[in-house]
Design a protein around this motif. Sequence first.
Motif, PDB file in Angstrom:
ATOM      1  N   ARG A 377       0.769  -1.276   0.010  1.00  0.00           N
ATOM      2  CA  ARG A 377      -0.015  -0.039  -0.094  1.00  0.00           C
ATOM      3  C   ARG A 377       0.760   1.119  -0.097  1.00  0.00           C
ATOM      4  O   ARG A 377       0.149   2.313   0.075  1.00  0.00           O
ATOM      5  N   GLN A 379       3.260   4.250  -1.396  1.00  0.00           N
ATOM      6  CA  GLN A 379       3.300   5.082  -2.633  1.00  0.00           C
ATOM      7  C   GLN A 379       4.505   4.805  -3.319  1.00  0.00           C
ATOM      8  O   GLN A 379       5.814   4.877  -2.560  1.00  0.00           O
ATOM      9  N   GLY A 384       1.312   5.755  -8.445  1.00  0.00           N
ATOM     10  CA  GLY A 384       0.706   4.472  -7.916  1.00  0.00           C
ATOM     11  C   GLY A 384       1.261   3.932  -6.782  1.00  0.00           C
ATOM     12  O   GLY A 384       2.065   4.840  -6.171  1.00  0.00           O
ATOM     13  N   THR A 385       0.953   2.756  -6.560  1.00  0.00           N
ATOM     14  CA  THR A 385       1.354   2.150  -5.247  1.00  0.00           C
ATOM     15  C   THR A 385       2.476   1.153  -5.589  1.00  0.00           C
ATOM     16  O   THR A 385       2.775   0.518  -6.686  1.00  0.00           O
ATOM     17  N   HIS A 387       2.043  -1.780  -5.046  1.00  0.00           N
ATOM     18  CA  HIS A 387       1.254  -2.920  -5.421  1.00  0.00           C
ATOM     19  C   HIS A 387       1.253  -3.009  -7.014  1.00  0.00           C
ATOM     20  O   HIS A 387       1.559  -4.142  -7.580  1.00  0.00           O
ATOM     21  N   ASP A 388       1.159  -1.667  -7.566  1.00  0.00           N
ATOM     22  CA  ASP A 388       1.047  -1.615  -9.029  1.00  0.00           C
ATOM     23  C   ASP A 388       2.319  -1.938  -9.472  1.00  0.00           C
ATOM     24  O   ASP A 388       2.726  -2.614 -10.441  1.00  0.00           O
ATOM     25  N   LEU A 389       3.361  -1.261  -8.720  1.00  0.00           N
ATOM     26  CA  LEU A 389       5.020  -1.649  -9.173  1.00  0.00           C
ATOM     27  C   LEU A 389       5.357  -3.035  -9.140  1.00  0.00           C
ATOM     28  O   LEU A 389       5.848  -3.513  -9.885  1.00  0.00           O
ATOM     29  N   GLY A 391       3.295  -5.602  -9.408  1.00  0.00           N
ATOM     30  CA  GLY A 391       2.862  -6.385 -10.468  1.00  0.00           C
ATOM     31  C   GLY A 391       3.680  -6.460 -11.649  1.00  0.00           C
ATOM     32  O   GLY A 391       3.945  -7.311 -12.505  1.00  0.00           O
ATOM     33  N   LYS A 392       4.355  -5.164 -12.068  1.00  0.00           N
ATOM     34  CA  LYS A 392       5.093  -4.866 -13.045  1.00  0.00           C
ATOM     35  C   LYS A 392       6.496  -5.679 -13.060  1.00  0.00           C
ATOM     36  O   LYS A 392       6.954  -6.345 -14.147  1.00  0.00           O
ATOM     37  N   ASP A 395       5.906  -9.561 -13.298  1.00  0.00           N
ATOM     38  CA  ASP A 395       5.916  -9.700 -14.895  1.00  0.00           C
ATOM     39  C   ASP A 395       6.997 -10.039 -15.494  1.00  0.00           C
ATOM     40  O   ASP A 395       7.440 -10.689 -16.381  1.00  0.00           O
ATOM     41  N   VAL A 425       0.239 -10.813  -5.694  1.00  0.00           N
ATOM     42  CA  VAL A 425       0.018  -9.731  -6.388  1.00  0.00           C
ATOM     43  C   VAL A 425      -1.600  -9.539  -6.790  1.00  0.00           C
ATOM     44  O   VAL A 425      -2.361  -8.589  -6.813  1.00  0.00           O
ATOM     45  N   GLY A 428      -3.550  -8.776  -3.755  1.00  0.00           N
ATOM     46  CA  GLY A 428      -3.194  -7.516  -2.909  1.00  0.00           C
ATOM     47  C   GLY A 428      -2.946  -7.573  -1.498  1.00  0.00           C
ATOM     48  O   GLY A 428      -2.914  -6.442  -1.011  1.00  0.00           O
TER      49      GLY A 428
END
Length: 456
Positions: A377, A379, A384-385, A387-389, A391-392, A395, A425, A428
Amino acid sequence: MTTRTDDSDSAPIESRDDLLATFAAGEKVPDRWRIGTEHEKFVYRTSDHRAPSYDEPGGIRDLLMGLTEFGWKPVVESGNVIALSGPDGTVSLEPAGQFELSGAMLDNLHQTCAEAGRHLAQVKAVGEKLGIGFLGLGMWPDKTRSDLPVMPKGRYAIMLNYMPKVGNLGLDMMLRTCTIQTNLDYSSEADMVKKFRVGLALQPVATALFANSPFTEGKPNGYLSYRSHIWEDTDPDRTGMLPFVFEDGFGYERYLDYALDVPMYFVFRDGKYVDVAGESFRQFLDGRLPQLPGEKPLLTDFVDHLSTIFPEVRLKSFLEMRGADGGPWSRICALPALWVGLLYDDQALDEAWNLVKGWTIDEHEALRRDVPKLALRAQAPGGGTVHDLAGKVVDIAARGLTRRGRLNSAGDNESGFLDPLNEIVASGKTPAERLLDLYHGEWQGDLSRIYSEMSF
């Protein structure tokens, strides 16, 4: 931590070039890159969840000796068996008896996970005979410092004395934490620099994904990775994000200057550790170490000194990724999978570098500071968070592992070892948050339930 027993074959340090050669000696062509995985777990009595001492019947010494039936050879210091050596690497003890496998350097993740499986099967077999269990967490969930034994290793007595002088949580780091880390190779100084920068920048992402230490002394501590928070108040001289790594001109020379400025802990002589805590390795190079007047260091002394430096990424003759909490078998395999996927494929390394290359030093520090409490959670730099990072990042690692093309006998590549991270991921929710849900829900505040939930 490194286990030393002998310095008889070590050469004296003749010049600064000898020190730099330690780093250059790690350079390998990509076909010779290997994977080393280290993982720690807490040892407890199944009858009462107490941490066993070294000497007690069925304690840590007997656990070590029990593993000799699987071909492990004892390593003795001052009459005490303090480690084991074998084809799967080294089994060693952290200060309060945390049990560690420092695995062999292996070609692929299939071998790495098989090695972890062999080790866990062996310790469980011996543990069942002794009434001992093994817990996969980043921090003891219910033990005070005074509840815990201290292992009879000379270096630990020195460190336990020195730690409270330089930070408030160093004893917790030594006595109450467990980690998973992976050791990786580089092909050149430039390759080391790029991997170091990517590894250091993304270490908080690994901390978030593996966050697994939300309890202290029987109750929630307000953090998701308290183990990671502990490093923020352990010893500022030898921990942290190392801003100079991101500066122009970083390389072996700059890391060497940093290492030489980190105060020493000890020198190993005649089978014993000499307390030189707080002294300067630069003075040692000049023969001006007060405890060993006129004596100059050996190369093994420098290697020992490098092992007492604790940044989020550490350089020896390989790079160590050090940001993850301890956890179960699947995450022991997932941690090296994450970093191998990112760092051992050129395209993945470029993609990962593109994610982080624009971050400022302040952004690196803010991310490191926020993740222990907020994990996914927090930043992330650039919006973005985490969490977003994450995921990338996962991947990118998966694509890197697929391109590596290391297949098992069933024809599977290594990307499947990332499945636990894909699950985190997708949901979350970190491992720590799942434990907190259980604590506040099904367990109804009974933290003893964690022993059945998180034991190997």
